[in-house]
Motif scaffolding. Sequence first.
Motif, PDB file in Angstrom:
ATOM      1  N   ALA A  34       7.407  -3.632   4.662  1.00 27.83           N
ATOM      2  CA  ALA A  34       8.515  -3.274   3.765  1.00 27.83           C
ATOM      3  C   ALA A  34       9.855  -3.173   4.480  1.00 27.83           C
ATOM      4  N   SER A  35       9.859  -3.355   5.790  1.00 34.16           N
ATOM      5  CA  SER A  35      11.093  -3.150   6.550  1.00 34.16           C
ATOM      6  C   SER A  35      12.172  -4.161   6.187  1.00 34.16           C
ATOM      7  N   SER A  36      11.774  -5.362   5.767  1.00 32.92           N
ATOM      8  CA  SER A  36      12.768  -6.395   5.477  1.00 32.92           C
ATOM      9  C   SER A  36      13.584  -6.073   4.234  1.00 32.92           C
ATOM     10  N   PHE A  37      13.110  -5.164   3.380  1.00 29.43           N
ATOM     11  CA  PHE A  37      13.924  -4.790   2.221  1.00 29.43           C
ATOM     12  C   PHE A  37      14.140  -3.281   2.133  1.00 29.43           C
ATOM     13  N   GLY A  38      14.107  -2.623   3.300  1.00 31.82           N
ATOM     14  CA  GLY A  38      14.516  -1.234   3.399  1.00 31.82           C
ATOM     15  C   GLY A  38      13.655  -0.247   2.663  1.00 31.82           C
ATOM     16  N   ALA A  39      12.359  -0.505   2.587  1.00 31.47           N
ATOM     17  CA  ALA A  39      11.463   0.365   1.820  1.00 31.47           C
ATOM     18  C   ALA A  39      10.350   0.940   2.683  1.00 31.47           C
ATOM     19  N   GLU A  40      10.638   1.165   3.971  1.00 26.78           N
ATOM     20  CA  GLU A  40       9.596   1.674   4.870  1.00 26.78           C
ATOM     21  C   GLU A  40       9.017   2.994   4.375  1.00 26.78           C
ATOM     22  N   GLY A  41       9.886   3.909   3.962  1.00 25.21           N
ATOM     23  CA  GLY A  41       9.418   5.215   3.513  1.00 25.21           C
ATOM     24  C   GLY A  41       8.556   5.125   2.273  1.00 25.21           C
ATOM     25  N   GLN A  42       8.957   4.291   1.310  1.00 27.30           N
ATOM     26  CA  GLN A  42       8.170   4.098   0.103  1.00 27.30           C
ATOM     27  C   GLN A  42       6.796   3.514   0.430  1.00 27.30           C
ATOM     28  N   ALA A  43       6.776   2.550   1.337  1.00 23.79           N
ATOM     29  CA  ALA A  43       5.510   1.911   1.704  1.00 23.79           C
ATOM     30  C   ALA A  43       4.590   2.886   2.426  1.00 23.79           C
ATOM     31  N   GLU A  44       5.155   3.697   3.322  1.00 25.63           N
ATOM     32  CA  GLU A  44       4.347   4.687   4.035  1.00 25.63           C
ATOM     33  C   GLU A  44       3.758   5.697   3.060  1.00 25.63           C
ATOM     34  N   LEU A  45       4.561   6.172   2.113  1.00 25.99           N
ATOM     35  CA  LEU A  45       4.075   7.121   1.115  1.00 25.99           C
ATOM     36  C   LEU A  45       2.917   6.532   0.314  1.00 25.99           C
ATOM     37  N   ALA A  46       3.105   5.318  -0.203  1.00 25.02           N
ATOM     38  CA  ALA A  46       2.060   4.686  -1.002  1.00 25.02           C
ATOM     39  C   ALA A  46       0.779   4.490  -0.193  1.00 25.02           C
ATOM     40  N   ALA A  47       0.935   4.084   1.068  1.00 28.97           N
ATOM     41  CA  ALA A  47      -0.241   3.822   1.910  1.00 28.97           C
ATOM     42  C   ALA A  47      -1.003   5.104   2.231  1.00 28.97           C
ATOM     43  N   LEU A  48      -0.287   6.170   2.549  1.00 24.41           N
ATOM     44  CA  LEU A  48      -0.966   7.432   2.854  1.00 24.41           C
ATOM     45  C   LEU A  48      -1.639   8.016   1.619  1.00 24.41           C
ATOM     46  N   ALA A  49      -1.067   7.738   0.445  1.00 26.55           N
ATOM     47  CA  ALA A  49      -1.618   8.312  -0.782  1.00 26.55           C
ATOM     48  C   ALA A  49      -2.714   7.466  -1.414  1.00 26.55           C
ATOM     49  N   HIS A  50      -2.821   6.196  -1.050  1.00 30.78           N
ATOM     50  CA  HIS A  50      -3.625   5.283  -1.861  1.00 30.78           C
ATOM     51  C   HIS A  50      -5.101   5.651  -1.926  1.00 30.78           C
ATOM     52  N   ASP A  51      -5.645   6.230  -0.871  1.00 25.44           N
ATOM     53  CA  ASP A  51      -7.081   6.539  -0.861  1.00 25.44           C
ATOM     54  C   ASP A  51      -7.374   8.030  -0.774  1.00 25.44           C
ATOM     55  N   ILE A  52      -6.431   8.903  -1.105  1.00 26.33           N
ATOM     56  CA  ILE A  52      -6.747  10.331  -0.962  1.00 26.33           C
ATOM     57  C   ILE A  52      -7.792  10.778  -1.976  1.00 26.33           C
ATOM     58  N   GLY A  53      -8.014   9.984  -3.012  1.00 28.43           N
ATOM     59  CA  GLY A  53      -9.111  10.280  -3.925  1.00 28.43           C
ATOM     60  C   GLY A  53     -10.468  10.170  -3.259  1.00 28.43           C
ATOM     61  N   LYS A  54     -10.524   9.512  -2.096  1.00 28.23           N
ATOM     62  CA  LYS A  54     -11.788   9.415  -1.357  1.00 28.23           C
ATOM     63  C   LYS A  54     -12.148  10.720  -0.654  1.00 28.23           C
ATOM     64  N   TYR A  55     -11.232  11.696  -0.699  1.00 28.48           N
ATOM     65  CA  TYR A  55     -11.561  13.008  -0.147  1.00 28.48           C
ATOM     66  C   TYR A  55     -12.473  13.806  -1.075  1.00 28.48           C
ATOM     67  N   SER A  56     -12.804  13.295  -2.233  1.00 29.94           N
ATOM     68  CA  SER A  56     -13.723  13.998  -3.135  1.00 29.94           C
ATOM     69  C   SER A  56     -15.145  13.916  -2.606  1.00 29.94           C
ATOM     70  N   SER A  57     -15.911  14.937  -2.847  1.00 30.59           N
ATOM     71  CA  SER A  57     -17.310  14.943  -2.392  1.00 30.59           C
ATOM     72  C   SER A  57     -18.098  13.846  -3.088  1.00 30.59           C
ATOM     73  N   SER A  58     -17.731  13.549  -4.334  1.00 29.99           N
ATOM     74  CA  SER A  58     -18.453  12.500  -5.065  1.00 29.99           C
ATOM     75  C   SER A  58     -18.279  11.144  -4.398  1.00 29.99           C
ATOM     76  N   PHE A  59     -17.043  10.829  -3.965  1.00 30.40           N
ATOM     77  CA  PHE A  59     -16.847   9.544  -3.307  1.00 30.40           C
ATOM     78  C   PHE A  59     -17.596   9.500  -1.981  1.00 30.40           C
ATOM     79  N   GLN A  60     -17.571  10.591  -1.240  1.00 33.57           N
ATOM     80  CA  GLN A  60     -18.285  10.623   0.035  1.00 33.57           C
ATOM     81  C   GLN A  60     -19.786  10.434  -0.170  1.00 33.57           C
ATOM     82  N   LYS A  61     -20.323  10.994  -1.242  1.00 29.56           N
ATOM     83  CA  LYS A  61     -21.744  10.779  -1.562  1.00 29.56           C
ATOM     84  C   LYS A  61     -21.994   9.316  -1.921  1.00 29.56           C
TER      85      LYS A  61
END
Length: 714
Positions: A34-61
Amino acid sequence: MNDSPYWAHISSSGQIQVLLDHLNGTACLARSFASSFGAEGQAELAALAHDIGKYSSSFQKRLRGESIQVDHSTAGAAECWKLRQPFAAFAVAGHHSGLPDGGSRTDTLDCATLYGRLKRKERGLLEPYESWKQELSLPEAQIPSFLKQPGPEWVFFTRMLYSCLVDADFLDTEAFMDGQKRMPNTPSMVQLLNRLQNYLSGWFPPKGYLNEQRCKILEQCVQSGEIQSPGLFSLTVPTGGGKTITSLAFAIAHARKYGLRRIIYVIPYTSIIEQTAQKFREVLGEEAVLEHHSNLTYDLEEEANPQTIRLAKATENWDMPVIVTTAVQFFESLYSCRSSQCRKLHNIADSVVIFDEAQMLPIPYLRPCVWAISQLVKNYKVSALLCTATQPALESIFQEFLPGSPIRELCPPGTYSQEAFRRVSFRRLGSLTWEDLATQMNSQRQALCIVNTRKSAQKVYQQLKGNGNFHLSTLMYPDHRRQQLNEIRERLNQGLPCRVVSTSLIEAGVDVDFPMVFRELSGLDSILQAAGRCNREGKKSAEESNVFIFEGEDKAPPLFSTAIGIGKQVMNHYEDIASQAAVHEYFSQLLDLKGKEALDKEQILYLLQNGFFPFRTVAERFHLIDSPTRTIYIPLGKGAELVEELRSGNISQKLFRKLGQYGVSVYEQHFTALENAGDLEILENGAAILLNSDLYSTETGLSLEADNGKALFV
């Protein structure tokens, strides 16, 4: 080693990727994309958030083997939404299932819209995933300055951000599963420039007046590439001016000068993409060029070599220095909602994009296409080059979307001698019957005739006499047409009798050279494209190289009537119908007569302006090829083997891509007549296999008659 109990993936060998490692790895990649269009922060946020639903015990099971369905994407989207980060919320919500429509606050929780999915979080219907807060925190993310005001640009940006996320997610996961990262060993722009200069060294000093003019065009374009700042350009040179290599030379010089990362060459039809890609490989090397379109399949069987594997993977995200693709692939990706199509989009940023034969952008989608080009130029560091021998009158539309950024012509008048490229004379014959036309063709040793319909092509061809007669139309499957064109070129080169009747498919950059061309009355752009097949190599004088324009005996198809009417009017007013003034007048009248609504018939731009992030709705409406046809596969040659493979149940996307070389597209009424006659085996996807082999001729392709003899169609 991180001993976190939260896992992201388990490889086939049993290796475990810790979830936090995956989130950090994806974030690092997404930021860089995202650096070529000045969206590094937006991209980092989306990437860190994209799989936090995997922290559920159901997904781990589930990851550990239990059969549990878990919605892990909505969790990250909800967290981004809570932070008032709508762009990241949409990207995260769609990273598996595709970008959803925004919907409205009244949507129920069973709706697939973002609002519907967020209500599941509000009602406590998501599996608890709060453990993510023990391992990471979501950063604040600045919005790029060009997004301060709500509007269509928000939708375009979200799709670009989504591209960064899904490509980073795929690549980080792939590297873990394969045990190694991709290492694209591709040449730099400096190396490409050196290879181009080595190829062009044989052009200098130019031999003959015509080559001298070609070299003037080339030198002007290379110089412009180095001194003109990035933006919007046009290259308007006549057929034979070396447009393909010249545009490539501009692109490489411009990319090297301004630090742009790649060159993307967009071509209207697959019928000419292969020869362009092959020329680029000849100039720049096999490892520098990716050819990506529906008719090309990279074989990934066990015996596949590393180069084939690398190219196949590069089609996923266009991580190559030079991409040769189709307008359908390019624009439909820009309006898609699916991760597989959007994944490549971030690699369009920071590029030179060349639109070859720009006049062939479909009129019903012209405004959305021009708007997308404008967005890339305005906000994503793209230099766009409209490259054609017959430049369309697009200035007013670009001025609307890119005010203050005029189209800069690389070869202004005076750069070269127009007269040097005048290789044909246009002559009008009035009305001709098909019999009269065939008589004129029969009197010539070598001649090309182009008519407006497939039915007309078959009628004329059937009246040709002697040997060396050929027919070309889309009623022949692509591999058959390719074989015919190879034989046609061979006979032309050897001076053997060669009379060809074709539909307009031969006009789009197909490299053939006839001493004489007959063209049924059509739009002026088609007539000039047809002229490019006459005296192409300039071996004869313009006076003895005639393009005869005639009116056929059949009524013009409604689709062509407007273009034909304007073409006639312009030809009546201009003595030189190939002049830039005549061409500009033709396109100006055509676009004015159509009106704004006809240039965006699916109201794509209205939806973007007035809808709430309508990703799916737009994707469903935007189809550049919008003809009501059905495909019939012809079981001849290798097509017979592929059809048997299909019948055996070995169905795959790869198989259908191969079958595309043996498919003929027909109108619904033709398809129905063949089906009613029992000549087709209908497939689940709506296509069919031809059962009656007598209906396919090795000369003219698929017959326009079912076996009951009652089905004649245009």
